[in-house]
Structures are given as structure tokens and as C-alpha cells.
Design a protein around this motif. Structure first.
Motif, PDB file in Angstrom:
ATOM      1  N   ASP A   1       0.839  -1.191   0.000  1.00 23.81           N
ATOM      2  CA  ASP A   1       0.000   0.000   0.000  1.00 23.81           C
ATOM      3  C   ASP A   1       0.876   1.244   0.000  1.00 23.81           C
ATOM      4  OD1 ASP A   1      -2.199   1.625   0.008  1.00 23.81           O
ATOM      5  OD2 ASP A   1      -2.581   1.453   2.149  1.00 23.81           O
ATOM      6  N   GLY A   2       1.819   1.284  -0.901  1.00 23.99           N
ATOM      7  CA  GLY A   2       2.663   2.459  -1.058  1.00 23.99           C
ATOM      8  C   GLY A   2       3.421   2.836   0.192  1.00 23.99           C
ATOM      9  N   ASP A   3       3.155   4.062   0.679  1.00 20.38           N
ATOM     10  CA  ASP A   3       3.865   4.574   1.844  1.00 20.38           C
ATOM     11  C   ASP A   3       3.537   3.802   3.120  1.00 20.38           C
ATOM     12  OD1 ASP A   3       5.015   6.471   0.234  1.00 20.38           O
ATOM     13  OD2 ASP A   3       3.569   8.044   0.744  1.00 20.38           O
ATOM     14  N   GLN A   4       2.472   3.016   3.086  1.00 19.70           N
ATOM     15  CA  GLN A   4       2.085   2.250   4.270  1.00 19.70           C
ATOM     16  C   GLN A   4       2.939   1.002   4.472  1.00 19.70           C
ATOM     17  OE1 GLN A   4      -0.298   3.304   6.490  1.00 19.70           O
ATOM     18  NE2 GLN A   4      -0.266   5.151   5.219  1.00 19.70           N
ATOM     19  N   ASP A   5       3.714   0.622   3.455  1.00 17.77           N
ATOM     20  CA  ASP A   5       4.560  -0.556   3.595  1.00 17.77           C
ATOM     21  C   ASP A   5       5.681  -0.275   4.592  1.00 17.77           C
ATOM     22  OD1 ASP A   5       3.011  -1.725   1.698  1.00 17.77           O
ATOM     23  OD2 ASP A   5       4.381  -1.324   0.035  1.00 17.77           O
ATOM     24  N   LYS A   6       5.828  -1.141   5.553  1.00 15.29           N
ATOM     25  CA  LYS A   6       6.806  -0.932   6.617  1.00 15.29           C
ATOM     26  C   LYS A   6       7.966  -1.905   6.466  1.00 15.29           C
ATOM     27  CE  LYS A   6       4.211   2.204   8.452  1.00 15.29           C
ATOM     28  NZ  LYS A   6       4.561   3.632   8.303  1.00 15.29           N
ATOM     29  N   ARG A   7       9.127  -1.412   6.858  1.00 16.82           N
ATOM     30  CA  ARG A   7      10.325  -2.246   6.817  1.00 16.82           C
ATOM     31  C   ARG A   7      10.856  -2.431   8.228  1.00 16.82           C
ATOM     32  NH1 ARG A   7      12.715  -2.222   1.699  1.00 16.82           N
ATOM     33  NH2 ARG A   7      13.992  -3.933   2.523  1.00 16.82           N
ATOM     34  N   GLY A   8      11.510  -3.543   8.436  1.00 17.08           N
ATOM     35  CA  GLY A   8      12.112  -3.831   9.726  1.00 17.08           C
ATOM     36  C   GLY A   8      13.193  -4.876   9.546  1.00 17.08           C
ATOM     37  N   PRO A   9      13.792  -5.346  10.630  1.00 18.61           N
ATOM     38  CA  PRO A   9      14.857  -6.344  10.503  1.00 18.61           C
ATOM     39  C   PRO A   9      14.383  -7.649   9.891  1.00 18.61           C
ATOM     40  CG  PRO A   9      14.230  -6.032  12.803  1.00 18.61           C
ATOM     41  CD  PRO A   9      13.584  -4.938  12.025  1.00 18.61           C
ATOM     42  N   TRP A  10      13.068  -7.892   9.937  1.00 16.89           N
ATOM     43  CA  TRP A  10      12.530  -9.119   9.351  1.00 16.89           C
ATOM     44  C   TRP A  10      12.510  -9.081   7.824  1.00 16.89           C
ATOM     45  CZ3 TRP A  10      10.026  -5.722  12.555  1.00 16.89           C
ATOM     46  CH2 TRP A  10       9.167  -4.808  11.938  1.00 16.89           C
ATOM     47  N   ASN A  11      12.774  -7.921   7.226  1.00 21.21           N
ATOM     48  CA  ASN A  11      12.780  -7.869   5.762  1.00 21.21           C
ATOM     49  C   ASN A  11      13.809  -6.896   5.189  1.00 21.21           C
ATOM     50  OD1 ASN A  11      11.672  -5.310   6.102  1.00 21.21           O
ATOM     51  ND2 ASN A  11       9.599  -5.932   5.516  1.00 21.21           N
ATOM     52  N   SER A  12      14.716  -6.397   6.037  1.00 24.81           N
ATOM     53  CA  SER A  12      15.654  -5.406   5.523  1.00 24.81           C
ATOM     54  C   SER A  12      17.119  -5.681   5.860  1.00 24.81           C
ATOM     55  CB  SER A  12      15.281  -4.008   6.048  1.00 24.81           C
ATOM     56  OG  SER A  12      15.320  -3.987   7.466  1.00 24.81           O
ATOM     57  N   ASP A  13      17.408  -6.684   6.685  1.00 25.31           N
ATOM     58  CA  ASP A  13      18.823  -6.921   6.969  1.00 25.31           C
ATOM     59  C   ASP A  13      19.431  -7.810   5.880  1.00 25.31           C
ATOM     60  OD1 ASP A  13      18.210  -9.559   7.521  1.00 25.31           O
ATOM     61  OD2 ASP A  13      18.605  -9.450   9.660  1.00 25.31           O
ATOM     62  N   GLU A  14      20.690  -8.143   6.071  1.00 23.99           N
ATOM     63  CA  GLU A  14      21.417  -8.878   5.025  1.00 23.99           C
ATOM     64  C   GLU A  14      20.896 -10.300   4.824  1.00 23.99           C
ATOM     65  OE1 GLU A  14      23.497  -9.482   8.969  1.00 23.99           O
ATOM     66  OE2 GLU A  14      22.656  -7.780   7.841  1.00 23.99           O
ATOM     67  N   ASN A  15      20.047 -10.763   5.723  1.00 23.04           N
ATOM     68  CA  ASN A  15      19.539 -12.135   5.603  1.00 23.04           C
ATOM     69  C   ASN A  15      18.345 -12.244   4.663  1.00 23.04           C
ATOM     70  OD1 ASN A  15      21.378 -13.336   7.480  1.00 23.04           O
ATOM     71  ND2 ASN A  15      20.219 -12.374   9.136  1.00 23.04           N
ATOM     72  N   PHE A  16      17.845 -11.086   4.166  1.00 19.37           N
ATOM     73  CA  PHE A  16      16.647 -11.119   3.338  1.00 19.37           C
ATOM     74  C   PHE A  16      16.840 -10.334   2.042  1.00 19.37           C
ATOM     75  CE2 PHE A  16      14.960 -11.814   7.610  1.00 19.37           C
ATOM     76  CZ  PHE A  16      14.165 -12.932   7.384  1.00 19.37           C
ATOM     77  N   HIS A  17      16.222 -10.825   0.993  1.00 17.40           N
ATOM     78  CA  HIS A  17      16.134 -10.097  -0.270  1.00 17.40           C
ATOM     79  C   HIS A  17      14.685  -9.650  -0.413  1.00 17.40           C
ATOM     80  CE1 HIS A  17      16.556  -8.792  -4.324  1.00 17.40           C
ATOM     81  NE2 HIS A  17      15.796  -9.758  -4.821  1.00 17.40           N
ATOM     82  N   TYR A  18      14.471  -8.345  -0.357  1.00 19.20           N
ATOM     83  CA  TYR A  18      13.118  -7.770  -0.335  1.00 19.20           C
ATOM     84  C   TYR A  18      12.562  -7.662  -1.746  1.00 19.20           C
ATOM     85  CZ  TYR A  18       9.404  -4.435   0.952  1.00 19.20           C
ATOM     86  OH  TYR A  18       8.209  -3.796   1.159  1.00 19.20           O
ATOM     87  N   ILE A  19      11.423  -8.286  -1.971  1.00 15.12           N
ATOM     88  CA  ILE A  19      10.755  -8.224  -3.264  1.00 15.12           C
ATOM     89  C   ILE A  19       9.611  -7.227  -3.121  1.00 15.12           C
ATOM     90  CG2 ILE A  19       9.626  -9.513  -5.108  1.00 15.12           C
ATOM     91  CD1 ILE A  19      12.490 -10.412  -4.519  1.00 15.12           C
ATOM     92  N   ALA A  20       9.826  -5.998  -3.552  1.00 15.81           N
ATOM     93  CA  ALA A  20       8.847  -4.922  -3.351  1.00 15.81           C
ATOM     94  C   ALA A  20       7.560  -5.163  -4.123  1.00 15.81           C
ATOM     95  CB  ALA A  20       9.459  -3.575  -3.737  1.00 15.81           C
ATOM     96  N   ASN A  21       7.684  -5.691  -5.345  1.00 14.66           N
ATOM     97  CA  ASN A  21       6.503  -5.917  -6.187  1.00 14.66           C
ATOM     98  C   ASN A  21       6.575  -7.325  -6.743  1.00 14.66           C
ATOM     99  OD1 ASN A  21       4.408  -5.905  -8.061  1.00 14.66           O
ATOM    100  ND2 ASN A  21       4.793  -3.775  -8.699  1.00 14.66           N
ATOM    101  N   PRO A  22       6.110  -8.302  -5.987  1.00 14.51           N
ATOM    102  CA  PRO A  22       6.220  -9.704  -6.430  1.00 14.51           C
ATOM    103  C   PRO A  22       5.527  -9.976  -7.756  1.00 14.51           C
ATOM    104  CG  PRO A  22       5.649  -9.569  -4.109  1.00 14.51           C
ATOM    105  CD  PRO A  22       5.520  -8.186  -4.660  1.00 14.51           C
ATOM    106  N   VAL A  23       4.398  -9.288  -8.012  1.00 16.38           N
ATOM    107  CA  VAL A  23       3.644  -9.525  -9.245  1.00 16.38           C
ATOM    108  C   VAL A  23       4.461  -9.081 -10.456  1.00 16.38           C
ATOM    109  CG1 VAL A  23       1.574  -8.946 -10.565  1.00 16.38           C
ATOM    110  CG2 VAL A  23       1.419  -9.326  -8.093  1.00 16.38           C
ATOM    111  N   ALA A  24       5.042  -7.871 -10.397  1.00 17.18           N
ATOM    112  CA  ALA A  24       5.839  -7.366 -11.500  1.00 17.18           C
ATOM    113  C   ALA A  24       7.075  -8.221 -11.736  1.00 17.18           C
ATOM    114  CB  ALA A  24       6.228  -5.913 -11.235  1.00 17.18           C
ATOM    115  N   GLU A  25       7.708  -8.649 -10.663  1.00 15.88           N
ATOM    116  CA  GLU A  25       8.942  -9.436 -10.792  1.00 15.88           C
ATOM    117  C   GLU A  25       8.629 -10.795 -11.402  1.00 15.88           C
ATOM    118  OE1 GLU A  25      12.700 -10.754  -8.021  1.00 15.88           O
ATOM    119  OE2 GLU A  25      11.898  -8.714  -8.050  1.00 15.88           O
ATOM    120  N   LYS A  26       7.457 -11.348 -11.044  1.00 11.28           N
ATOM    121  CA  LYS A  26       7.085 -12.656 -11.613  1.00 11.28           C
ATOM    122  C   LYS A  26       6.822 -12.549 -13.108  1.00 11.28           C
ATOM    123  CE  LYS A  26       3.990 -16.560 -10.819  1.00 11.28           C
ATOM    124  NZ  LYS A  26       2.859 -17.092 -10.007  1.00 11.28           N
ATOM    125  N   GLU A  27       6.247 -11.410 -13.494  1.00  8.93           N
ATOM    126  CA  GLU A  27       5.971 -11.209 -14.922  1.00  8.93           C
ATOM    127  C   GLU A  27       7.274 -11.006 -15.703  1.00  8.93           C
ATOM    128  OE1 GLU A  27       3.433  -7.848 -14.831  1.00  8.93           O
ATOM    129  OE2 GLU A  27       1.628  -9.000 -14.328  1.00  8.93           O
TER     130      GLU A  27
END
Length: 230
Positions: free
Chosen positions: A204-230
Motif C-alpha cells: 500500500d505504497g507509503d504504508q509498507d513498513k520495513r524492519g529487521p525481518w525484511n531489511s537486513d542482510e539475511n533477506f532479499h526484499y521483493i517490493a513488487n512480487p507480481v511485477a517481478e514474476k511477470e
């Protein structure tokens, strides 16, 4: 071999104002999903799956303590329902039909069942399940303490809540001794290549929140899974 000593493990159970309605709530910690019977049986059965002698001993020690806590809850229920069977409060509870004292029921009258137990034959999995079990019990005790009708009952429940915290610390240290306190992997099957992906699936745009569960070196963040799949 079990040996029962005819005294409670900790505080004596004193009740100033017996309250059968509160006793029905206490059944949650006797015959409920988060109750002492569930914990005692869960930890005892888990101990048979464990090869580490120290962790096996810990599980059995805590299981026996949980049986002792079951005795304390049972005594509380007994005292809160004793000699009040002529009161309207007693008649409005399930004790009017089932009789005084504890029963293998939760606070809503549902019978205890073994589906409450969470054990799976792997020590890491079981210890993590135990931490969750202690959290559930602690939450229930928090609610009961807030509703307790007298200070004596509250003091007993605070002690039982305290021991849930102690057990959590023990389970965490046991996991740490195995090097698995913060390691999500256990078992023999290696994960596939998606193990480090975080999919932003509630976008939801600006409502998307980041934290250590999706932003540290252990994760690769997929911001738009639908676009990336296409």
C-alpha cells in the motif's frame, strides 16, 4: 517412579472471599489448552524423545513442577467452590452440575483433550513449542490476576505466572546450548533458493513498513512480487 508429598510446592493457598464464578475461570489453567495439565504432559512426553541427558532432565523436572502447579490450581478451585453451594453465584456456574472442586474442563465447560499437546519428536521443535506454550499460559495468568477477587488468590497466581517466565528462560537457554536460539534451521532437509526472499504481499505504497525481518542482510526484499514474476 513418582512420589507425592502432601504439601504444596510453593505458597499456601489462602482465599479470603470464595468466588465460584472466578473458580470457573480458573478451570482454564486446570483443564484448558494453556493449563498446567497440558504443560506437564507435553514436557513429560517430550523428555522421552530427547537424547541429551541434561535437556531430558530439565524437561522432566519442569514437567513435575507443572504437575505441582496443577495441584495448586486445583486447590484454589476447591477453596473457591467449597461451602458456597447454596449461593446464587454457585448456581450460575458449571459447579452446580459437576460438583465442587476442579474438573478436566476449561472455563467454558469443554473437556480437556490431548490435541492441546504440542510435541513432535525433535528437541529444537519441541523447545520452541514449549516457549510458545509458556507464553500462552502467561497470558492466561495475566487475565486471571486482573480478575482475581482477593489479594491472596492474586498472590498465588502471580507466583505461578513468575514460574512460567522462569521456564521460558530455561527453554531459551536449552536452545542456546544447542546453537538454535536464533537459528531457524533444524533437521536434515536443506531449504531451497527462496529461503531468503521476503515478498511484499500487502502493498500500500507509503504504508509498507520495513524492519529487521525484511531489511537486513539475511533477506532479499521483493517490493513488487507480481511485477517481478511477470
Amino acid at each position: 517412579m513418582f512420589f507425592h508429598k502432601k504439601e504444596l510446592i510453593a505458597k499456601s493457598v489462602n482465599v479470603k472471599d470464595p468466588n465460584p464464578r472466578f473458580a470457573q475461570l480458573l478451570l482454564e489453567q486446570f483443564g484448558g489448552a494453556t493449563g498446567e495439565l497440558s504443560a506437564a504432559l507435553q514436557y513429560w512426553v517430550q523428555s522421552f524423545h530427547v537424547e541429551d541427558a541434561g535437556i531430558k532432565d530439565m524437561l522432566q523436572d519442569i514437567a513435575v513442577e507443572e504437575f505441582s502447579h496443577l495441584e495448586m490450581i486445583g486447590k484454589l478451585i476447591e477453596v473457591h467452590t467449597k461451602n458456597v453451594d447454596q449461593t446464587d453465584a454457585f448456581k450460575s456456574t458449571l459447579f452446580a452440575v459437576r460438583g465442587v472442586g476442579p474438573h478436566f474442563l476449561d472455563s467454558q465447560g469443554s473437556a480437556w483433550n490431548a490435541n492441546y499437546l504440542n510435541e513432535g519428536g525433535d528437541v529444537v521443535r519441541d523447545l520452541r513449542a514449549n516457549i510458545a506454550a509458556e507464553a500462552g499460559a502467561r497470558q492466561t495468568y495475566e487475565s486471571l490476576i486482573k480478575l482475581a477477587p482477593d489479594q491472596e488468590t492474586k498472590d498465588t497466581l502471580v507466583h505461578l505466572l513468575t514460574r512460567e517466565i522462569s521456564h521460558t528462560k530455561m527453554f531459551m537457554e536449552a536452545l542456546n546450548s544447542l546453537g538454535k536460539l536464533t537459528d531457524p534451521f533444524f533437521g536434515d532437509i536443506q531449504p531451497d533458493e527462496t529461503v531468503d526472499l521476503y515478498y511484499n504481499l500487502s502493498s500500500d505504497g507509503d504504508q509498507d513498513k520495513r524492519g529487521p525481518w525484511n531489511s537486513d542482510e539475511n533477506f532479499h526484499y521483493i517490493a513488487n512480487p507480481v511485477a517481478e514474476k511477470e
